[in-house]
Design a protein around this motif. Sequence first.
Motif, PDB file in Angstrom:
ATOM      1  N   SER A   1      45.195  31.408  14.423  1.00 45.36           N
ATOM      2  CA  SER A   1      45.849  32.232  13.394  1.00 45.36           C
ATOM      3  C   SER A   1      45.425  33.686  13.493  1.00 45.36           C
ATOM      4  O   SER A   1      46.257  34.593  13.389  1.00 45.36           O
ATOM      5  CB  SER A   1      45.524  31.703  11.996  1.00 45.36           C
ATOM      6  N   ALA A   2      44.131  33.904  13.704  1.00 50.32           N
ATOM      7  CA  ALA A   2      43.631  35.275  13.827  1.00 50.32           C
ATOM      8  C   ALA A   2      44.223  35.971  15.051  1.00 50.32           C
ATOM      9  O   ALA A   2      44.605  37.139  14.988  1.00 50.32           O
ATOM     10  CB  ALA A   2      42.103  35.270  13.900  1.00 50.32           C
ATOM     11  N   LEU A   3      44.304  35.255  16.178  1.00 53.67           N
ATOM     12  CA  LEU A   3      44.897  35.817  17.384  1.00 53.67           C
ATOM     13  C   LEU A   3      46.353  36.215  17.152  1.00 53.67           C
ATOM     14  O   LEU A   3      46.775  37.301  17.519  1.00 53.67           O
ATOM     15  CB  LEU A   3      44.835  34.810  18.529  1.00 53.67           C
ATOM     16  N   GLU A   4      47.117  35.323  16.553  1.00 52.00           N
ATOM     17  CA  GLU A   4      48.522  35.618  16.312  1.00 52.00           C
ATOM     18  C   GLU A   4      48.691  36.809  15.383  1.00 52.00           C
ATOM     19  O   GLU A   4      49.559  37.656  15.602  1.00 52.00           O
ATOM     20  CB  GLU A   4      49.243  34.382  15.783  1.00 52.00           C
ATOM     21  N   LEU A   5      47.864  36.895  14.351  1.00 50.09           N
ATOM     22  CA  LEU A   5      47.945  38.035  13.437  1.00 50.09           C
ATOM     23  C   LEU A   5      47.577  39.343  14.133  1.00 50.09           C
ATOM     24  O   LEU A   5      48.240  40.365  13.937  1.00 50.09           O
ATOM     25  CB  LEU A   5      47.046  37.820  12.221  1.00 50.09           C
ATOM     26  N   SER A   6      46.537  39.323  14.977  1.00 51.21           N
ATOM     27  CA  SER A   6      46.141  40.562  15.646  1.00 51.21           C
ATOM     28  C   SER A   6      47.181  40.977  16.685  1.00 51.21           C
ATOM     29  O   SER A   6      47.467  42.165  16.841  1.00 51.21           O
ATOM     30  CB  SER A   6      44.754  40.436  16.273  1.00 51.21           C
ATOM     31  N   VAL A   7      47.773  40.018  17.393  1.00 52.13           N
ATOM     32  CA  VAL A   7      48.827  40.340  18.363  1.00 52.13           C
ATOM     33  C   VAL A   7      50.046  40.885  17.635  1.00 52.13           C
ATOM     34  O   VAL A   7      50.627  41.896  18.045  1.00 52.13           O
ATOM     35  CB  VAL A   7      49.187  39.102  19.218  1.00 52.13           C
ATOM     36  N   GLN A   8      50.438  40.237  16.549  1.00 50.44           N
ATOM     37  CA  GLN A   8      51.589  40.699  15.760  1.00 50.44           C
ATOM     38  C   GLN A   8      51.355  42.123  15.253  1.00 50.44           C
ATOM     39  O   GLN A   8      52.236  42.976  15.337  1.00 50.44           O
ATOM     40  CB  GLN A   8      51.830  39.755  14.572  1.00 50.44           C
ATOM     41  N   ALA A   9      50.165  42.395  14.760  1.00 51.58           N
ATOM     42  CA  ALA A   9      49.840  43.732  14.246  1.00 51.58           C
ATOM     43  C   ALA A   9      49.881  44.778  15.364  1.00 51.58           C
ATOM     44  O   ALA A   9      50.415  45.873  15.170  1.00 51.58           O
ATOM     45  CB  ALA A   9      48.466  43.721  13.580  1.00 51.58           C
ATOM     46  N   ALA A  10      49.334  44.447  16.530  1.00 52.53           N
ATOM     47  CA  ALA A  10      49.341  45.391  17.652  1.00 52.53           C
ATOM     48  C   ALA A  10      50.763  45.663  18.136  1.00 52.53           C
ATOM     49  O   ALA A  10      51.129  46.802  18.416  1.00 52.53           O
ATOM     50  CB  ALA A  10      48.482  44.859  18.797  1.00 52.53           C
ATOM     51  N   LEU A  11      51.579  44.604  18.225  1.00 56.21           N
ATOM     52  CA  LEU A  11      52.968  44.792  18.643  1.00 56.21           C
ATOM     53  C   LEU A  11      53.718  45.684  17.660  1.00 56.21           C
ATOM     54  O   LEU A  11      54.471  46.571  18.060  1.00 56.21           O
ATOM     55  CB  LEU A  11      53.679  43.435  18.778  1.00 56.21           C
TER      56      LEU A  11
ATOM     57  N   ILE B   1      60.726  47.220  19.806  1.00 55.61           N
ATOM     58  CA  ILE B   1      61.065  45.796  19.700  1.00 55.61           C
ATOM     59  C   ILE B   1      60.937  45.298  18.266  1.00 55.61           C
ATOM     60  O   ILE B   1      60.224  45.881  17.452  1.00 55.61           O
ATOM     61  CB  ILE B   1      60.173  44.917  20.603  1.00 55.61           C
ATOM     62  N   GLU B   2      61.630  44.204  18.012  1.00 54.96           N
ATOM     63  CA  GLU B   2      61.473  43.461  16.763  1.00 54.96           C
ATOM     64  C   GLU B   2      61.059  42.045  17.147  1.00 54.96           C
ATOM     65  O   GLU B   2      61.789  41.341  17.852  1.00 54.96           O
ATOM     66  CB  GLU B   2      62.784  43.425  15.991  1.00 54.96           C
ATOM     67  N   VAL B   3      59.883  41.639  16.724  1.00 53.54           N
ATOM     68  CA  VAL B   3      59.352  40.323  17.073  1.00 53.54           C
ATOM     69  C   VAL B   3      60.049  39.269  16.221  1.00 53.54           C
ATOM     70  O   VAL B   3      60.111  39.380  15.003  1.00 53.54           O
ATOM     71  CB  VAL B   3      57.824  40.269  16.860  1.00 53.54           C
ATOM     72  N   GLU B   4      60.571  38.241  16.887  1.00 55.17           N
ATOM     73  CA  GLU B   4      61.221  37.128  16.184  1.00 55.17           C
ATOM     74  C   GLU B   4      60.340  35.889  16.134  1.00 55.17           C
ATOM     75  O   GLU B   4      60.371  35.152  15.165  1.00 55.17           O
ATOM     76  CB  GLU B   4      62.556  36.794  16.850  1.00 55.17           C
ATOM     77  N   ALA B   5      59.577  35.633  17.196  1.00 53.18           N
ATOM     78  CA  ALA B   5      58.693  34.466  17.234  1.00 53.18           C
ATOM     79  C   ALA B   5      57.514  34.783  18.143  1.00 53.18           C
ATOM     80  O   ALA B   5      57.665  35.481  19.146  1.00 53.18           O
ATOM     81  CB  ALA B   5      59.434  33.242  17.749  1.00 53.18           C
ATOM     82  N   LEU B   6      56.356  34.257  17.767  1.00 62.10           N
ATOM     83  CA  LEU B   6      55.126  34.521  18.511  1.00 62.10           C
ATOM     84  C   LEU B   6      54.233  33.299  18.444  1.00 62.10           C
ATOM     85  O   LEU B   6      54.024  32.731  17.379  1.00 62.10           O
ATOM     86  CB  LEU B   6      54.406  35.732  17.908  1.00 62.10           C
ATOM     87  N   ASP B   7      53.714  32.893  19.610  1.00 59.28           N
ATOM     88  CA  ASP B   7      52.769  31.785  19.661  1.00 59.28           C
ATOM     89  C   ASP B   7      51.741  32.119  20.734  1.00 59.28           C
ATOM     90  O   ASP B   7      52.097  32.459  21.859  1.00 59.28           O
ATOM     91  CB  ASP B   7      53.492  30.478  19.992  1.00 59.28           C
ATOM     92  N   VAL B   8      50.464  32.047  20.373  1.00 62.34           N
ATOM     93  CA  VAL B   8      49.372  32.335  21.304  1.00 62.34           C
ATOM     94  C   VAL B   8      48.612  31.043  21.538  1.00 62.34           C
ATOM     95  O   VAL B   8      48.171  30.397  20.591  1.00 62.34           O
ATOM     96  CB  VAL B   8      48.426  33.424  20.751  1.00 62.34           C
ATOM     97  N   VAL B   9      48.458  30.658  22.818  1.00 53.10           N
ATOM     98  CA  VAL B   9      47.775  29.424  23.183  1.00 53.10           C
ATOM     99  C   VAL B   9      46.655  29.773  24.146  1.00 53.10           C
ATOM    100  O   VAL B   9      46.878  30.467  25.139  1.00 53.10           O
ATOM    101  CB  VAL B   9      48.755  28.428  23.850  1.00 53.10           C
ATOM    102  N   SER B  10      45.448  29.284  23.853  1.00 54.53           N
ATOM    103  CA  SER B  10      44.296  29.501  24.722  1.00 54.53           C
ATOM    104  C   SER B  10      43.833  28.154  25.245  1.00 54.53           C
ATOM    105  O   SER B  10      43.519  27.253  24.473  1.00 54.53           O
ATOM    106  CB  SER B  10      43.176  30.182  23.937  1.00 54.53           C
ATOM    107  N   GLU B  11      43.827  28.018  26.580  1.00 54.69           N
ATOM    108  CA  GLU B  11      43.367  26.784  27.225  1.00 54.69           C
ATOM    109  C   GLU B  11      42.446  27.149  28.367  1.00 54.69           C
ATOM    110  O   GLU B  11      42.831  27.933  29.240  1.00 54.69           O
ATOM    111  CB  GLU B  11      44.561  25.992  27.776  1.00 54.69           C
TER     112      GLU B  11
END
Length: 128
Positions: A71-81, A89-99
Amino acid sequence: MRARAQIRTDIAFPYRIDRRGRSAHAAHEEHVRDLVEQLLFTSPGERVMRPDFGCGLLDLVFTPNSPELASALELSVQAALQRWLGELIEVEALDVVSEDNTVRVFLRYVVRATGTSRDEVFEGRAAV
């Protein structure tokens, strides 16, 4: 006289020389995609004149996974974008996966200048 439609081109990323010996160019939509990639995988402090530019995703690759981190990653990426590329750009969907040592960002956005919707996957690996 009819006005001539002008095709917008931007400098390609990564920077390279084309076959004519000039700076290579990219179409606007490809340039925007390149800007998103630069933002995602640049660590804050890495750019001299813009020390707060970037997301620093690769810094978090080896952090233990948890729902809170995701959740924190997605929020920080969304804020930076929004901060750095919100006019483009206008962000419509965002998902960050770390493996393991890889971060994948699944992003759907609209390029404001053209109204074109794009689905992109950005992948970065941390040096082991």
